[in-house]
Design a protein around this motif. Structure first.
Motif, PDB file in Angstrom:
ATOM      1  N   GLU A 190       0.813  -1.219   0.000  1.00  0.00           N
ATOM      2  CA  GLU A 190       0.000   0.000   0.000  1.00  0.00           C
ATOM      3  C   GLU A 190       0.845   1.267   0.000  1.00  0.00           C
ATOM      4  OE1 GLU A 190      -2.693  -0.263   3.266  1.00  0.00           O
ATOM      5  OE2 GLU A 190      -3.939  -1.807   2.317  1.00  0.00           O
ATOM      6  N   THR A 276      -1.270   4.524  -0.714  1.00  0.00           N
ATOM      7  CA  THR A 276      -2.067   4.556  -1.941  1.00  0.00           C
ATOM      8  C   THR A 276      -3.402   5.270  -1.780  1.00  0.00           C
ATOM      9  OG1 THR A 276      -2.867   2.327  -1.361  1.00  0.00           O
ATOM     10  CG2 THR A 276      -1.033   2.487  -2.921  1.00  0.00           C
ATOM     11  N   ASP A 277      -3.898   5.402  -0.532  1.00  0.00           N
ATOM     12  CA  ASP A 277      -5.170   6.109  -0.340  1.00  0.00           C
ATOM     13  C   ASP A 277      -4.983   7.617  -0.214  1.00  0.00           C
ATOM     14  OD1 ASP A 277      -3.971   6.235   2.123  1.00  0.00           O
ATOM     15  OD2 ASP A 277      -5.690   5.466   3.267  1.00  0.00           O
TER      16      ASP A 277
END
Length: 436
Positions: A190, A276-277
């Motif tokens: 992530e 990634t968010d």
């Protein structure tokens, strides 16, 4: 070979390490900045750490003897054999009658020998590529490695990666320690990118034209950190930041295009990880190396009160600026040699060490440091020094992506140092002729 050299989600059990009592530590480079701060930490935490051996170059014999006596180490190693009589005398002056003096090892391989000695953790605080052999020895012996010697990875990345077990290395550089801690916020899958912070050094905001007149005295006056002369000059040219980008790439197996340098003059945020968010996790603490040193020695546990935390009762202003790659071309140059791999980083690092010395002794202007390094790297590529082909220099070195040996690294460094000295001497003669 592993791609998980410094994954904070992993735990490493050193070979033969005792589970109870103080953790046995070997400190390499004990009289330098990292070493002295590590010893301060150990002396304040005798229930957590016990130093069994020390190594130093040999230029500060009295300090080394004092450290050995206070820590009651069993072995002291010095690189310079000529200082052994003075060291023995300094030790004898501190130890009482009938007390056993520590064993003395001397010579260029002394630090490598104690790096493999029985202990839990080896702290490599040596400056320069001479730290590679001790790093390899510690890894081969199965010790946990608290790594402050970034040159180990820069010049011998493939060698280090081949030997290191998952989780065996814990980084001590403040930037890589920050990344290490921020990575705990999520799985590696992530992570979008690393943001490596730089203070900007003493010349942030100056143009390349303005940097040409910088003196050694000005370059040695770092606004935030107290470091040795080579690291301080590297911080002023931002070569240090370029080396740290290469190190982050090798430690965490993150592509160069996903590692960015951000200028943060206050040096409170030591680096950041973006997920990634869109979330970014930053590790923040006052600029004090005792905190990352403590994490390196104590991992996976933290050492309480290793260093002061941020005083949140006071107002703070933290600034961030993009890197000025035109004024400080060292970072893109470092990324370039890092992507080339093989012995290209060794050429870059060795040439820089010679150019820093030339600048400090008046042989190169400030901007001439990175300019000359770039010239050496370009010649290395043009003549085949880093492509595995024998060029006009006569040096043959492993190509990027091929098997690398210590001999390859030493050969590349020898060529780069000699060529850098030649170019620096030529620049000095030209400048002298212009002044005349």
């Amino acid at each position: 070979m592993t791609d998980l050299l410094a994954d904070p989600h992993l735990r490493f059990a050193p070979a033969g390490a005792a589970g109870d009592g103080p953790r046995d530590i070997v400190i390499l480079g004990s009289t330098g900045s990292i070493g002295t701060q590590a010893i301060d930490l150990v002396l304040r935490n005798p229930d957590r750490f016990r130093v069994t051996a020390l190594s130093a170059a040999g230029g500060r014999v009295e300090l080394l003897a004092e450290q050995a006596h206070r820590l009651r180490v069993g072995t002291v190693a010095v690189a310079r054999e000529d200082v052994v009589p003075a060291l023995r005398e300094a030790l004898a002056a501190r130890y009482g009658a009938g007390e056993r003096l520590p064993e003395i090892l001397a010579g260029p391989d002394a630090a490598t020998e104690i790096a493999a000695s029985p202990c839990h953790t080896v702290l490599n605080g040596i400056t320069g590529s001479i730290g590679l052999a001790p790093t390899l020895a510690a890894l081969k012996a199965g010790r946990a490695l608290a790594l402050a010697n970034k040159e180990s990875l820069i010049v011998g990345g493939p060698l280090v990666r081949e030997l290191a077990a998952p989780g065996q290395i814990v980084p001590v550089d403040s930037e890589h320690s920050a990344l290490f801690q921020a990575m705990l916020g999520g799985p590696r899958s992530e992570i979008r990118r690393f943001l490596v912070t730089a203070s900007g050094g003493p010349f942030r905001g100056r143009t390349r034209r303005e940097l040409a007149a910088v003196t050694p005295e000005q370059a040695l006056a770092h606004p935030t950190w107290a470091m040795g002369p080579v690291i301080t000059i590297n911080s002023a040219t931002l070569v240090n930041k370029g080396l740290e980008v290469i190190e982050a790439h090798l430690l965490y197996d993150v592509p160069f295009e996903r590692i960015e340098v951000v200028v943060h003059p206050q040096s409170y945020i030591h680096s950041m990880v973006e997920f990634t968010d869109g979330s970014t996790l930053a590790q923040a603490s006052p600029p004090d190396m005792r905190m990352p040193i403590a994490l390196g020695l104590g991992w996976p546990e933290r050492v309480p009160d290793a260093a002061p935390g941020v005083d949140w009762t006071k107002a703070h202003t933290w600034e961030f600026f993009p890197l000025d790659a035109e004024a400080f071309p060292s970072v893109p140059l470092a990324c370039h040699v890092g992507e080339l791999g093989g012995t290209a980083p060794a050429v870059f690092n060795a040439a820089n060490e010679e150019c820093v010395d030339a600048f400090l002794t008046g042989g190169l202007p400030f901007t001439g440091i990175v300019d000359t390094v770039a010239e050496v790297v370009a010649e290395a590529l043009a003549t085949g020094v880093v492509t595995g082909k024998t060029g006009t220099s006569g040096a043959t070195v492993s190509a990027p992506g091929t098997s690398l040996t210590v001999a390859d690294v030493l050969q590349a460094e020898t060529w780069a140092r000699a060529r850098a000295r030649e170019l620096a001497a030529r620049a000095a003669r030209t400048a002298s002729e212009v002044r005349a």
